[in-house]
Structures are given as structure tokens and as C-alpha cells.
Design an enzyme around this catalytic site. Structure first.
Site, mmCIF file in Angstrom:
data_model
loop_
_atom_site.group_PDB
_atom_site.id
_atom_site.type_symbol
_atom_site.label_atom_id
_atom_site.label_comp_id
_atom_site.label_asym_id
_atom_site.label_seq_id
_atom_site.Cartn_x
_atom_site.Cartn_y
_atom_site.Cartn_z
ATOM 1 N N ASP A 1 45.436 82.122 -7.656
ATOM 2 C CA ASP A 1 44.170 82.785 -7.973
ATOM 3 C C ASP A 1 43.940 84.050 -7.144
ATOM 4 O O ASP A 1 42.978 84.782 -7.392
ATOM 5 C CB ASP A 1 42.981 81.854 -7.684
ATOM 6 N N LYS B 1 35.233 82.589 -8.186
ATOM 7 C CA LYS B 1 35.635 82.695 -9.608
ATOM 8 C C LYS B 1 35.281 81.421 -10.352
ATOM 9 O O LYS B 1 35.230 80.324 -9.774
ATOM 10 C CB LYS B 1 37.124 83.002 -9.763
HETATM 11 P P1 ATP Z 1 41.002 76.460 -6.451
HETATM 12 O O1 ATP Z 1 39.877 76.546 -7.426
HETATM 13 O O2 ATP Z 1 41.698 77.768 -6.161
HETATM 14 O O3 ATP Z 1 41.957 75.360 -6.692
HETATM 15 P P2 ATP Z 1 39.126 75.316 -4.676
HETATM 16 O O4 ATP Z 1 37.929 76.177 -4.875
HETATM 17 O O5 ATP Z 1 39.084 73.969 -5.328
HETATM 18 O O6 ATP Z 1 40.401 76.095 -5.049
HETATM 19 P P3 ATP Z 1 39.321 76.123 -1.950
HETATM 20 O O7 ATP Z 1 37.964 76.220 -1.349
HETATM 21 O O8 ATP Z 1 39.999 77.366 -2.324
HETATM 22 O O9 ATP Z 1 39.320 75.093 -3.152
HETATM 23 O O10 ATP Z 1 40.191 75.321 -0.908
HETATM 24 C C1 ATP Z 1 41.366 74.652 -1.237
HETATM 25 C C2 ATP Z 1 42.062 74.269 0.062
HETATM 26 O O11 ATP Z 1 42.613 75.448 0.651
HETATM 27 C C3 ATP Z 1 41.125 73.701 1.123
HETATM 28 O O12 ATP Z 1 40.958 72.327 1.001
HETATM 29 C C4 ATP Z 1 41.840 74.074 2.410
HETATM 30 O O13 ATP Z 1 42.706 73.042 2.803
HETATM 31 C C5 ATP Z 1 42.700 75.280 2.061
HETATM 32 N N1 ATP Z 1 42.270 76.522 2.761
HETATM 33 C C6 ATP Z 1 43.000 77.233 3.600
HETATM 34 N N2 ATP Z 1 42.337 78.296 4.068
HETATM 35 C C7 ATP Z 1 41.130 78.269 3.512
HETATM 36 C C8 ATP Z 1 39.985 79.098 3.617
HETATM 37 N N3 ATP Z 1 39.947 80.183 4.390
HETATM 38 N N4 ATP Z 1 38.903 78.743 2.895
HETATM 39 C C9 ATP Z 1 38.930 77.654 2.081
HETATM 40 N N5 ATP Z 1 39.986 76.832 1.969
HETATM 41 C C10 ATP Z 1 41.088 77.137 2.665
#
Ligand code: ATP
Length: 315
Positions: A153, A26
């Protein structure tokens, strides 16, 4: 005491073969961050948009719950119950009163901690895949209800498309827009940024008067989505977390500048960053901007994508 139903007890219920689910990343076309609430979350006023960069989760029958992973950032992800895929499987099993037995395999292309909600996407994929594997037959709204407890989200990634998010982002309603496909360039950075840290940085910038004025209403963006002109949409994109992401990763300013110099109509930081997304006039422009961004050395990788696309779906 009644015993929990086990998928393997009742062959006709659920899928016997593997269930493969594709789930998009997203971006937030508008990310309005309001005041900090008593529960530690900020009040959000956001427009989510699902784009064509995908993770894929395959679920097979098993005697226990196991997860294997490959691709983007998986070396840094724990395989314990902190993993959102396993948390989602347990949450669905608990809700539906079934044993959480499945062999799950995750293929990640959405960068980790990139501001593209990859972890939330994986949780949404696990809910949809396990629901089909176990034959629990929940509606999308029921799945979205479980999703809300897993992360703000996650409900949006069950639905996909373009949607308004309120509350802490978990209350999602679809946006009525003309059926248009928008063309994006997604500039992926080296390493991630922590979402909680980005919110703390925004609070700090606001306290010291160093943050820009808050975005306010989504009306302008919603009106732009009802037209077909990417130039009109470009003028309404905005992200209150952008100042915080730039303060934490000053090099993103050069990425945003390079994308706009290469012909993008607008560039913004995606969510809490460090990924930057650029809206372009058409698919050919997107190709050109992606090539120029990579040549300028201002990102690890530039990918083209379109949106909106559906949320977590069985392929
Ligand atoms: P958002 O935009 O929702 O804040 P993001 O894109 O910045 O998220 P994500 O890749 O969703 O970040 O990851 C955030 C944290 O979630 C990671 O640093 C990790 O510790 C945790 N996490 C747990 N399970 C997962 C998974 N299957 N994939 C990615 N991250 C995960």
C-alpha cells in the site's frame, strides 16, 4: 571506496529546519482478491481512496537516526528496525547513498492494524520527509519505487487521491474521476485485526465454499466515480475480505447494520478491518451517522472524513 555523503557535510543541500509531512489513511472502495501467488501474496484488483484522517511525521537534522512517537497505538509499536518509519528511512538512504541521519517524530491518529494502512502511510511520510531533509530530490515515481519494497500500500500513499491498484496492490495508476468530494464516516473498533490472518481466513472460506462470490471487475465502480451521485457510488462499493473480517470479528455485522440504519448509503469493512467505513449523501448526513453510531455503542469512535485527498505532502 567513496564515503557516503552526510547531510550535515553540505549545509545548502536539504532542509535546515524541520520538515513536517502529513499523510492520509486509505480505504479500498473495491478490494478484489484473486488467487494466491507463488510469492505468498494474493493478486489484487483494487481501487484505493485517500481520506482525511492523518498521521504526521516531523523530520529534523540529527547525528544518528532516532524515532519518537505519540498517539494512536504507539504504545504497542516497537522502536526498532521493524518500525516502518525506520525501515523507510534506511531504504531511502541506501538508495540515495546518504547517511540515514535524522530525528523523526511521529504523531499517529490512524488506528493501528485498523485496515486503514496506517503503517504504510507512515512509511510513505518518512520517504517524503527524509527526501526533503536530505535534499535527495527524488521524483514521486522514484519514491514510489522504493515504497513498493516496503509494502503493497505504500506507493499509493505517496500519490494519494483515488487510484487503481494491481499486482499485489503496489502497481498504482490514478483514476480519472470528476472532482467530487465524498463524505465518509469511519467507525473505529477496539483493537486491530491482522492483515495476513484475514487473507488466510478468506482462503479457508473459499476452500470450504463459505465465501461469497468474488467481486470481479472494477468497471462498475470506475463508472460510478465518473458521476457525482453518492447513491450510484454506494451501490458499487465492495470488499472480498469482508467475509473474512466478519468471521474473525462477528460484532462488525452490528456496526455495518447500525450505520445503514442511521442513514448511511452503504457501509463496508475497510481493507482487512476491523474499521468500517460508511458513504453518506453529504456532510450533514455524515455528522448525523457518526453521532448515531457512537450512541449505539457499536464502535470505539466514529470520525467523519472526506476524500479523495492528496498523499504524503510537506505542510
Ligand atoms: P493494511 O490495511 O495496510 O493491511 P492495517 O491498517 O491493517 O494495514 P497498520 O496500522 O498498517 O495495519 O499496521 C500493520 C502492522 O504493521 C502493525 O501491526 C505493526 O506491527 C506494523 N508496523 C510497523 N511500523 C508501523 C507503524 N509505524 N505504524 C503502524 N504499524 C506499523
Amino acid at each position: 571506496m567513496t564515503e557516503a555523503w552526510r547531510p550535515e557535510d553540505d549545509e545548502p543541500r536539504g532542509a535546515s529546519g524541520p520538515v513536517r509531512v502529513r499523510v492520509p489513511a486509505k480505504v479500498n472502495l473495491h478490494l478484489g482478491v484473486g488467487p494466491l501467488r507463488r510469492d505468498g501474496y494474493h493478486e489484487l484488483n483494487t481501487v484505493y481512496h485517500a481520506i482525511s484522517i492523518y498521521d504526521e511525521l516531523t523530520a529534523r537534522r540529527g547525528d544518528t537516526l532516532t524515532l519518537t512517537m505519540e498517539g494512536e497505538g504507539t504504545g504497542e509499536l516497537a522502536l526498532d528496525d521493524s518500525n516502518l518509519v525506520l525501515r523507510a528511512a534506511h531504504a531511502l538512504a541506501g538508495y540515495a547513498g546518504v547517511m540515514p541521519h535524522a530525528r523523526l517524530h511521529l504523531r499517529k491518529q490512524i488506528p493501528l492494524a485498523g485496515g486503514l494502512a496506517g503503517g504504510s502511510a507512515d512509511a510513505a511520510a518518512a520517504l517524503v520527509a527524509c527526501d526533503a531533509l536530505w535534499g535527495t530530490g527524488l521524483s514521486r515515481d522514484e519514491l514510489a519505487g522504493i515504497a513498493a519494497d516496503l509494502g503493497s500500500d505504500v506507493p499509493f500513499l505517496i500519490h494519494g487521491g483515488t487510484a487503481l491498484g494491481t499486482g499485489r496492490g503496489e502497481a498504482v495508476s490514478p483514476v480519472l474521476a470528476r472532482p467530487t468530494s465524498w463524505h465518509w464516516v469511519v467507525a473505529i473498533a477496539d483493537g486491530g485485526l491482522s492483515t495476513p490472518q484475514a487473507y488466510r481466513e478468506l482462503d479457508r472460506l473459499r476452500e470450504t465454499g463459505a465465501a461469497g462470490p468474488p467481486l470481479g471487475s472494477t468497471d462498475g465502480l470506475l463508472a460510478a466515480l465518473r458521476q457525482r451521485d453518492p447513491r450510484v457510488l454506494a451501490a458499487t462499493l465492495g470488499n472480498d475480505l469482508q467475509d473474512a473480517a466478519l468471521a474473525m470479528r462477528p460484532s462488525l455485522a452490528a456496526t455495518l447494520k447500525a450505520g445503514e440504519a442511521a442513514g448511511a448509503l452503504a457501509g463496508i469493512v475497510s481493507g482487512s478491518g476491523p474499521t468500517c467505513v460508511f458513504l453518506t449523501a453529504d456532510a450533514a448526513d455524515a455528522e448525523r451517522v457518526a453521532v448515531e453510531l457512537e450512541a449505539a455503542g457499536v464502535c470505539r469512535q466514529a470520525r467523519i472524513a472526506h476524500g479523495p485527498v492528496p498523499g504524503a505532502r510537506i505542510t
